[in-house]
Design a protein around this motif. Sequence first.
Motif, short mmCIF file in Angstrom:
data_model
loop_
_atom_site.label_atom_id
_atom_site.label_comp_id
_atom_site.label_asym_id
_atom_site.label_seq_id
_atom_site.Cartn_x
_atom_site.Cartn_y
_atom_site.Cartn_z
N ASN A 137 -17.33 26.03 26.48
CA ASN A 137 -18.25 27.14 26.70
C ASN A 137 -18.39 27.52 28.17
N LEU A 187 -20.54 27.14 18.99
CA LEU A 187 -21.57 26.21 18.54
C LEU A 187 -20.98 24.85 18.22
N ARG A 188 -19.74 24.86 17.74
CA ARG A 188 -19.04 23.61 17.38
C ARG A 188 -17.62 23.70 17.91
N ASP A 248 -15.21 25.83 15.93
CA ASP A 248 -15.26 27.28 16.06
C ASP A 248 -14.14 27.83 16.93
N ARG A 258 -26.53 20.79 23.13
CA ARG A 258 -27.12 21.80 22.25
C ARG A 258 -28.62 21.77 22.42
#
Length: 109
Positions: A29, A62-63, A66, A90
């Motif tokens: 991310n 999110l994971r 993904d 998270r």
Amino acid sequence: MGPWISWKALALGLLLTGAALAADRININTADASTLQQGLTNVGPHKAQAIVAYRRQRGPFLRVEDLARVKGIGTATVERNRRRMTVGARTAPTAEPPRRAVPAPVPRR
């Protein structure tokens, strides 16, 4: 007493190795294209740019799974790199605490 110390040293070494491996994970991310390309197997410059572009358009992953939604990245690539990646901590979105209603004053008689 000698073998006991050896087992302790081995256990400590394994613990430290595990912590070091966890620290070396790439946050998909926040990593730039160059970091993604250098740190992940089967991710070249085009795929790394696709990951960054996908993240900019659709928001954070999110994971780790993904990542397979990115064009050019399949489940095999995700599985091959699973232990090298993280999505970071998270945290729940911060919301304002609910406001308490101020009770209306009670009229005195």
